[in-house]
Write a protein that holds these residues in place. Sequence first.
Motif, mmCIF file in Angstrom:
data_model
loop_
_atom_site.group_PDB
_atom_site.id
_atom_site.type_symbol
_atom_site.label_atom_id
_atom_site.label_comp_id
_atom_site.label_asym_id
_atom_site.label_seq_id
_atom_site.Cartn_x
_atom_site.Cartn_y
_atom_site.Cartn_z
ATOM 1 N N THR A 121 -8.653 -16.220 49.161
ATOM 2 C CA THR A 121 -9.000 -14.908 48.596
ATOM 3 C C THR A 121 -7.958 -13.811 48.839
ATOM 4 O O THR A 121 -7.563 -13.135 47.897
ATOM 5 N N HIS A 167 -11.463 -8.794 53.398
ATOM 6 C CA HIS A 167 -11.084 -7.382 53.236
ATOM 7 C C HIS A 167 -11.119 -6.608 54.546
ATOM 8 O O HIS A 167 -11.916 -5.683 54.703
ATOM 9 N N HIS A 218 -18.758 -8.369 50.539
ATOM 10 C CA HIS A 218 -17.370 -8.727 50.265
ATOM 11 C C HIS A 218 -16.368 -7.747 50.858
ATOM 12 O O HIS A 218 -15.247 -8.117 51.196
ATOM 13 N N HIS A 283 -15.550 -4.322 45.464
ATOM 14 C CA HIS A 283 -14.393 -3.679 46.096
ATOM 15 C C HIS A 283 -14.547 -2.172 46.223
ATOM 16 O O HIS A 283 -15.025 -1.504 45.315
ATOM 17 N N HIS A 473 -6.248 -11.765 45.392
ATOM 18 C CA HIS A 473 -5.622 -10.569 45.954
ATOM 19 C C HIS A 473 -4.218 -10.876 46.441
ATOM 20 O O HIS A 473 -3.849 -12.037 46.614
HETATM 21 FE FE LIG Z 1 -11.962 -9.165 47.048
#
Ligand SMILES: [Fe+2]
Length: 487
Positions: A121, A167, A218, A283, A473
């Motif tokens: 990811t 993240h 997330h 996000h 990403h």
């Molecule tokens: Fe993401």
Amino acid sequence: MGVFPQTIHFTGLNTPVRIETSVRNLPVIGAMPPDVSGAFFRAVPDPAHAPMHDDDVVLSGDGMISRFRIRDGHVDYDIRYVETERYKLEREARRALFGRYRNPYTDDPAVAGRDRTVANTTPVWHAGRLFMTKEDGLAYEIDPETLATIGRFDFHGALRSRTFTAHPRVDPATGEMFFFGYEASGLCSRDIAYGIADADGNLVSEHWFEAPYCASVHDFAITGRYAIFPIFPTTADHDRLKAGGAHWAHQQDLESWVGVMPRYGKADAMRWFKGPKGVSAFHIVNAFDDGDTVHLDLCLTDTNAFAFMREAGGIHRQPWEIQGALTRWTFDLAQSADTFEERPIGPPGDLPRLRDADQGRPYRFAFYCSMNPQGGPPLPGGPVGAAFNAILRIEPGNGRVEMMGLPPEMAISEPVHIESAQAGHDGWLLAVVDRRVAEETFESELWVIDAGDIAAGAVARVPMPVRMRPQVHGVWVSDAQLAMRAL
Ligand SMILES: [Fe+2]
């Protein structure tokens, strides 16, 4: 070797490529700015084997770490598989052994209890180390020079959480990395671990708390004073998993929640705010505080953007029927109410990017991917099956929005931002752009864009001699950061 299913997850731009390669001295059309000197690492899911089940999804693809190395105007490219435990087991067996997306009850019994993550990811750079992350497991450390996989990373044995987010947030002033893991104690658990690593990469705190329900969490945010955990109603159910079903099902009638706690505090200081039912955001652009007032800017939609998560919850809506906006949620911590204010601050879109220096602070501008109204139908590709074809630059302070819209038959991946050494210059964006040149035939280029004038398009382009599967990403690591590599 089985055959890949002919679904959106394995056709179009999402057609598996599966090639580890290196190319030196790629051609550069235009002028590569001297500021652009470093490495653009990208996370690319690409299934090494045909899946066990035809309903498999892009998000299950084995992680590949890809790198554009740019120095003195020269561009080199490399891509390698992340050698996760799962990848190595399947490579040895020459077939898929792990079953449906995040459902271990559908695996070949030979791999019971083994690490399922595909680390596909986000590439993360912190304290001189490079990681590949996926939220269902721990990060894998990668050698930034060779792209070889070093191994699973648990902060030298210190981390209790079984998972690590894709993240994390790095404070540009302190160098600390703030992160979390959900389902921290195991499948379908409500436990979230909130951790802080210092500028040297040592784990200095790990506090656990329970979410209102087991949700797909997330992303999160930090400000100077607070850590913020939005919880959206895409939920897991252990009985459903045991029956071989979906890990995630979106629940349109369930409330969302936002937890706000002091960023250096303990989780018992968490305040929970109740949000709208059924909404979703993968996000967050940024968050910042002004004393007791906390602003959270997020890419909000009125349902989950992933069709397979909607359908598992009985929600049947076409992608174009989904409503959304870049949205600011504002919390007043001086009040005791569990409500907050909401206002739109930009057009719909996702995959936001911010200057690293603006993390957790008021910010002048940010970027995100969106759809160009003149760009025709989206190309089939990417995790949700419809690729973006525009980049927006938003200035939330004055509402100004600028667009770099691509013509029909083109798509763009999430950009990264690069600082300029020139005072008053807004820096540069790097992003991979794809073009359909014939049915099921695509060509890709790396574009360099002036972050202060995105409407002008690319100032430099790097045509790629290889097929490229869409990234999720990426991260930009400057020469100065690369020189500080931890050994
Ligand atoms: Fe993401």
